[in-house]
Each structure stands twice: as C-alpha cells, then as structure tokens.
Design an enzyme around this catalytic site. Structure first.
Site, PDB file in Angstrom:
ATOM      1  N   HIS A  23       5.763  66.460  39.597  1.00 15.22           N
ATOM      2  CA  HIS A  23       4.412  65.895  39.546  1.00 15.22           C
ATOM      3  C   HIS A  23       3.731  66.078  40.892  1.00 15.22           C
ATOM      4  O   HIS A  23       4.348  65.893  41.942  1.00 15.22           O
ATOM      5  CB  HIS A  23       4.489  64.396  39.194  1.00 15.22           C
ATOM      6  CG  HIS A  23       3.161  63.725  39.113  1.00 15.22           C
ATOM      7  ND1 HIS A  23       2.760  62.739  39.991  1.00 15.22           N
ATOM      8  CD2 HIS A  23       2.128  63.893  38.248  1.00 15.22           C
ATOM      9  CE1 HIS A  23       1.546  62.330  39.672  1.00 15.22           C
ATOM     10  NE2 HIS A  23       1.137  63.003  38.617  1.00 15.22           N
ATOM     11  N   SER A  24       2.473  66.500  40.848  1.00 13.91           N
ATOM     12  CA  SER A  24       1.623  66.552  42.035  1.00 13.91           C
ATOM     13  C   SER A  24       2.243  67.446  43.116  1.00 13.91           C
ATOM     14  O   SER A  24       2.636  68.571  42.850  1.00 13.91           O
ATOM     15  CB  SER A  24       1.381  65.129  42.552  1.00 13.91           C
ATOM     16  OG  SER A  24       0.406  65.098  43.557  1.00 13.91           O
ATOM     17  N   LEU A  25       2.360  66.932  44.334  1.00 12.52           N
ATOM     18  CA  LEU A  25       2.911  67.716  45.437  1.00 12.52           C
ATOM     19  C   LEU A  25       4.355  68.124  45.189  1.00 12.52           C
ATOM     20  O   LEU A  25       4.830  69.135  45.719  1.00 12.52           O
ATOM     21  CB  LEU A  25       2.813  66.916  46.743  1.00 12.52           C
ATOM     22  CG  LEU A  25       3.308  67.608  48.010  1.00 12.52           C
ATOM     23  CD1 LEU A  25       2.466  68.829  48.341  1.00 12.52           C
ATOM     24  CD2 LEU A  25       3.331  66.627  49.186  1.00 12.52           C
ATOM     25  N   GLY A  26       5.064  67.356  44.359  1.00 15.84           N
ATOM     26  CA  GLY A  26       6.436  67.720  44.025  1.00 15.84           C
ATOM     27  C   GLY A  26       6.552  69.077  43.378  1.00 15.84           C
ATOM     28  O   GLY A  26       7.580  69.755  43.505  1.00 15.84           O
ATOM     29  N   CYS A  27       5.494  69.524  42.687  1.00 17.23           N
ATOM     30  CA  CYS A  27       5.499  70.858  42.081  1.00 17.23           C
ATOM     31  C   CYS A  27       5.550  71.935  43.155  1.00 17.23           C
ATOM     32  O   CYS A  27       6.284  72.925  43.027  1.00 17.23           O
ATOM     33  CB  CYS A  27       4.263  71.043  41.214  1.00 17.23           C
ATOM     34  SG  CYS A  27       4.059  69.835  39.899  1.00 17.23           S
TER      35      CYS A  27
END
Length: 750
Positions: free
Chosen positions: A424-428
């Site tokens: 999710h989000s920056l984790g991608c």
C-alpha cells in the site's frame, strides 16, 4: 500416561479434591457401552490426527470410533442425548472461546478446541493444585491455533499472535455451561462451580433422551426445584437433570419475579435463563482449515509510526473480507487456504533518531507531528542516507516472516506453496525496488559519466574529436557485448536475490509507483508486456489497484504503451455481481476525451469496438494524469534536474543532441538494448514511435484496475478517505482471490 475409566456406582455425590475439582474427566466413569474407554493425554496430536479416532477397551480391543458415536448437533428447541447417565463432559463437549477486540466470545474451531482441551487436561494433571496454591508449576508448550497464526497460553489464559507483535492479548475461556439461544459460555469460574455442583448431586442419574421446550406444559416454579446453588450475584435452580435455570439476585430481578409469579407465571419463564451443559456442536478433529497453500504478505506505507498497530488491524479487516468471499465464491476450494500476514517494517528503524522532532517548531505542533509521522517517510526514502536502511528493514522483515512460516509449516515448500505481496502507498515503491534491485547511486553515476563525456567534447580539437568518436564506437560495441552477457546470465544471477522467495503476484494498492518510475526516466515503448517495468522472472504478474479519487495513486499502463493513457483502467467487479466477465477477457475501452491541442495522444483511433465510457470527465483526469507522470516529468527534469534527465531526452530523431553517434546502431538493436537495460536496471528511454500501427498494440495482460465509485459517493470526501478504503472493501477481497485461486481464473464466479 493412560487414564482408565473404571466403572462407577450410581448416586456418587463427591469428587476427589484438587485435580478433580478442576478436571473431573481425568477420573471419568462412563456408563454402559462406554465403560472402559481409554484416553491417552500424553499424545494429544495422535488423538487429533487419528482418522477416525480409535479407542481401546480394557481388554485392548478396538472400540467403535468414539467421535462418531457421540457426534451430535443441538438446537434451541431440541437436545439429543447419547449418554444414559450423568457423567463428566468429554473433550468433544467442551468448547474453548476467544474474545478479540473486546467483542463477544467466539468459539474456536473444533480441532483447535480439542487441542486446547487435551493440553489443558494434561496441564491440570501435572499441576493438580495450580489454582489453590503458589507451588511450582510444570508449564507446557503453547497450543497452536487459528491456522497457526496464534498460540494459546493455558496458564495465562491468553492467545498471542505468532508473526506480529500485539499489545492487547486475546483472552481465552473454557466453556462447559452455555446460555440457551445464544450458546455463549458462562464465565469460567461460575461454570466450574455449576459443573461441580451438578456432578455432586446428579452423577449417575438417568437423563432424558430428548428435551423439547415446546412440549413442556407444566409450570416450573421455585417449589419444583430439586436443587439450588448460590453464586456471587446469581443462583442456579435444578428442576431436573436437564432443566437448569440461572437467576439474577439483583433487587430489581427479585421484585420482577415476585410480581410475575403472583400473576401466575412460573419463575423460570419470568426471569430465568435456561442453561445447557456442553456446547451445541461436538468438537470434531475434522473441523479445521486446510493447510496453507498461498501466503500473502501485506506491506504498509507511510504513517505507521503514528499508529504502529494499524497494519495489523488493516490486515485483519482484509482477512475477514477474504474469508467471507471464500465462503461465498470459492467454497469448492476445500484443499486450498490463503493466509495473510502483516509486515510491519517502520517501528524497527532508527533513521535520524529524534533530530527532526528537535527542530520542529512548537506552533501548530499537532499538525507538524502528524506530518513528521507520515509524510516524512517519503523524504526519508528519497534521502540517500536513509533509503538503504528502509529497504534493508523491509527485506529483513519479509525474509524473517517467510523463514518463520516455513519452519512452522514445513510442508508449505514441499507442496509448492506460493507467495504474493500486497503493498500500500509508499510500500509499493519500496517493495518494487527490493524485488528489482534498483540502485539510485548506480543510476546517478551513469548519468554523470554521460554528461561529462558531452561536456568534454566542447573543448576538444578536430583530431581529438575523431579519436573520441572512435572511442565511443568502441564503447558502444563494448556495451552491446555487456548487454548480451547480462542477457545470458539473467537466469543465473551472480548475487542471490534479496528475497528468499519468488513473488507470484504483486498487488499495488493506492500506489505512487508510476510517478517514481517516471521520475527515474522510464518511458513508454513498443513492448506489450509488463517486463518493460517488472520482469516476469522476478514477479509473475503485476496489479495496480486504485480508487478513482485516490490522490496518491497513479496509473502504470501508460508507462508501457503511451496510448493507454486514453484506455480506461479495468473496472473491478462488485462482489455481488452475477456472472461477471473474467478480467482477462475484458476488451480495452477507450475514453475519447476532448482533444488537447498541446498533446497528440487524444486523437488516437480506437482499435477495438468497445463502447465509450460515459464518464468523460474521468477520462480527462486520467489523460492529464498520464501527461503529468509521463511527459511532464521530462520537462521538469530539463529545468530542474538536467543531469538526471538529459540522457533520456535524446532519441533517434534528435541527432544534433547525440552528435550522430547513436546512428551507428540500427533501431532494432537500440530497442533491444533498451529492453535489456530496463530489465537489468529498471530504466527506459523515450522514443518516438516509428510504426504506423503502434496505437493498435494491446497489453498482453492488463495492469491497471480501478474500483467503482459509489452511486452517492462525494468525490471531495472520498478524495480524503479513498486512500485508506482498500482494506475493508469486499470488492478488493474478491479481486485478490480471483487471481490467487488460479484454477478459477478461466471461469466466472457466481
């Protein structure tokens, strides 16, 4: 150690103190056909794994399967009895419960309840006075439950997660007596007292075969009670062996009973609560989830420092939605099980310590702290000083969880278990960089070398330039050979991959990955495969899932084929849809927005007969989004980061910039080099299409998938909430399962 069930005399009204006070079954006396059964508490695993359950009589002969003889299902109106006399509850009749998030008690599955009960009885046998004294206790290993995600500590009566840390432990309780209708257990202390009192006065007495509440016509009042027992705030009346009622001793309850009894109502019907001994369903060893065949790691984005338990709660919501969709759409997959594990990587990082907090002004401190705990993560990741710490932290956590899971489930790899990642989000972005091994330092060094070569040409003579041209030709040839070598050794990398597992599916939710790739110089080409941005040798399939109003999410497909900025993302089906078209069979749908004179991407003719989407305003937003992430990045780079983007502004149609040196290599070789460079370093160059039919190209498999907007959904409000709305969406849960359960990919779900 074996416990032989000896014969007993009817009317026995006392039990052995100590161990029997807490565990009467350890010295069970069975009546009739069950006399002499043997229960081995030394090997609960063998007890659970035997199929069917096998018991031996006192002569060593095999008795009929005990579970099959005692299996029953009770209802509110009927209770079937297989025992002829009152005796101790057997493990199948006891049910253990857990309370999660301070909600109601939930029953463990039959297999888990049996494991806990057998270990509990063994614990009580080894520690007969555990509750009565402070003596030395012999502890037993925790019991693994709920598909291996949790362990039960019997001494502390709590359930703790195995793969993540959780501040609030989950309480567990042993249920023997249950409330009629809801079948919720009484508190364990009261239940133990009622059970002891019941055995003391009714052991060995005859029981009714059935009890139909609808057929009871006689009035039950306090005069009919054959036995009563006082508890702390309640009391229990036995009107028969089967008819047991719980009454409150509160003043208001007493007054209500008095009034209703004077009106002719019975005590039980006016204020009593019917109790049942033993759970409504017998615990069965077969009542268990199948072995896990697919593990999904759930990676969070920014903001985890602000709420460290958020990813655990989000994963729990996602898991709950998946279980509902499994039951509704994938009930035939009885031999498969998908498990979701949260990956919390932020709390273990040191980064700058508290330096940012010390330099934060005190005014509007709450807002500043919010930004420091959320948006600051993006700045940390873009910093060359802290980026490696972040990628290393997530890599280690992913590998730790995978190794731990495999150690506890050794059959997972043997049976070909697969792994997917939901980010999710920056984790991608972080997950993508870990999988591809993208190195910004190496990228910058290459750009600096290219700029230095161009700058040197302005201060050289004609003879020197000829030598430089020959040198560059040699370097080009050397690069060709290096690229060929990289291509040959791609299947055998010299350095081991960062992750210990192959990623089957990579699901990006609310992802800004496209912007990061555009700013790194990736440009659309003529390839129709996801290998342009993520090689299938690293990840079998890439999915970019987003809400149409999510301000953080961007599209990936226009980075592969430019004209896909005019192709609508695939609409994710409602979870309630009937016979929807499979995603891989949906044809591209063009948006046909109003032509922008500053761009030539909107006048592309449609290569398919798909209807035009009615939401043209969304098409305009997608088009402008594509221009911002693809074309705008280059113009920004020219004005601000010329060093990073100067190399990627060159193409075959600009010989004046490249000084004609690239003309030596033909277009096919350039494209091959471009593709190989992309696979190796995550980079791509912008080229002007030379084929007149490039707009007719279609992606081999779609990547962008869009959630549907609600009919009454406010776009301004959803722009605030949409970025965190993925976790509780049943549409997302069904979408994930559609591609995880591959056997069902080619058929529609009802």
């Amino acid at each position: 150690m074996s416990l032989v069930n000896e014969s007993m005399e009817a009317g026995m009204s006392s039990v052995q103190p100590g161990l029997d006070g807490h565990l009467p079954l350890l010295h069970a006396r069975h009546h009739g056909s069950q006399d002499g059964l043997v229960l081995d508490l030394d090997s609960p695993e063998a007890y659970l794994d035997s199929s069917p359950l096998e018991y031996r009589d006192s002569d060593g002969n095999n008795a009929s399967p005990f579970y099959e003889k005692r299996k029953r299902s009770r209802s509110n109106s009927s209770r079937h009895r297989f025992n002829e006399v009152v005796t101790e509850l057997v493990p199948e009749e006891v049910r253990w419960f857990y309370k999660e998030d301070k909600k109601t008690w939930k029953p463990f599955l039959g297999h888990d309840s049996l494991k806990i009960e057998l270990m509990f009885r063994k614990y009580c046998e080894l520690n007969p006075g555990a509750r009565d004294s402070d003596g030395i206790e012999i502890n037993l290993e925790p019991v693994c439950v709920r598909g291996g995600l949790y362990e039960v500590d019997l001494k502390e009566r709590k359930c703790c997660p195995v793969y993540w840390k959780q501040q609030d432990h989950i309480p567990v309780m042993r249920g023997q007596w249950f409330i009629d209708g809801t079948w919720l257990p009484l508190e364990e202390e009261e239940s133990d007292q009622i059970e002891l009192e019941h055995l003391n006065h009714f052991r060995g007495q005859q029981m009714q075969d059935t009890f139909e509440t609808d057929l009871v016509v006689k009035t039950v009042d306090s005069k009919d009670a054959i036995h009563s027992h006082k508890l702390s705030r309640t009391h229990v009346d036995w009107h028969s062996v089967e008819e047991v009622y719980l009454y409150s001793d509160a003043t208001t309850s007493k007054i209500a009973r008095t009034v209703t009894q004077k009106l002719g109502f019975s005590k039980a019907s006016s204020s009593g609560t019917r109790l049942h001994r033993g759970y409504v369903e017998e615990a069965s060893p077969e009542d268990r989830p199948p072995h896990t065949t697919h593990v999904v790691f759930v990676v969070h984005g920014i903001g985890q420092k602000m709420d460290q338990g958020r990813i655990i709660k989000n994963t729990a919501m996602l898991r709950e939605g998946v279980r509902k969709m499994e039951e509704r759409h994938f009930s035939e997959h009885n031999d498969e099980h998908v498990e979701f594990l949260p990956v919390e990587w932020r709390s273990k990082l040191t980064l700058d310590g508290d330096t940012v907090e010390t330099i934060t002004p005190d005014k509007v401190r709450g807002l500043r702290d919010l930004l420091n705990s959320s948006a600051m993560d993006i700045m940390y990741y873009n910093s060359p000083l802290y980026r490696d710490e972040i990628t290393k932290g997530l890599t280690e956590e992913l590998n730790r969880l995978y190794s731990l899971f495999c150690s506890r489930n050794p059959e997972f790899e043997e049976r070909g278990g697969e792994v997917s990642i939901v980010s999710h989000s920056l984790g991608c972005v972080i997950t993508y960089d870990i999988m591809t091994g993208w190195d910004p330092v190496r990228f910058c060094l290459q750009e600096l070398c290219a700029v230095e070569e161009e700058q040197d040409l302005h201060w050289t003579s004609y003879e020197e330039r000829q030598l430089v041209d020959q040198l560059k030709l040699t370097r080009n040839r050397l690069r060709e050979l290096e690229n060929q070598l990289v291509k040959l050794e791609a299947s055998k990398p010299s350095a081991p991959p960062a992750l210990k597992f192959k990623v089957e599916n990579f699901f990006c939710m609310g992802s800004p990955l496209a912007v990061f790739l555009a700013l790194r110089g990736i440009r659309p080409g003529t390839s129709c495969h996801q290998d342009h941005i993520l090689p299938t040798s690293i990840c079998n399939r890439l999915f970019n899932v987003f809400h149409p109003t999510d301000p953080v999410a961007y599209r990936l497909e226009p980075l592969i084929l430019k004209h896909y900025s005019n192709v609508a993302p695939v609409q994710i089906h409602w979870c309630s849809a009937t016979n929807p078209t499979h995603y891989d069979e949906i044809r591209p749908t063009f948006l046909n927005p109003v032509k922008d004179p500053a761009s030539d991407t909107e006048s592309i003719p449609s290569p398919s007969t798909s209807p035009v989407l009615p939401r043209k305003h969304y098409g305009e937003s997608i088009t402008s989004l594509g221009k911002a992430s693809i074309l705008g990045a280059a113009s920004i780079g020219k004005g601000i980061g010329g060093i990073l983007f100067s190399r990627f502004s060159r193409s075959n149609s600009q010989p004046s910039v490249s000084l004609g040196l690239e003309g030596v290599v033909n277009a096919e070789e350039e494209e091959e080099k471009r593709s190989e460079s992309q696979s190796s370093y995550g980079l791509s160059t912008m080229t002007r299409p030379t084929s007149p039919t490039i707009e007719s190209l279609e992606l081999e498999r779609r990547i962008d998938f869009e959630l549907r907007e609600g009919l009454v959904e406010s776009r301004y409000w959803s722009a605030v909430t949409s970025h965190t709305s993925y976790w509780c969406s049943h549409d997302i849960a069904l979408f994930l399962l559609t591609f995880i359960y591959k056997q069902n990919e080619k058929q529609m779900l009802a």
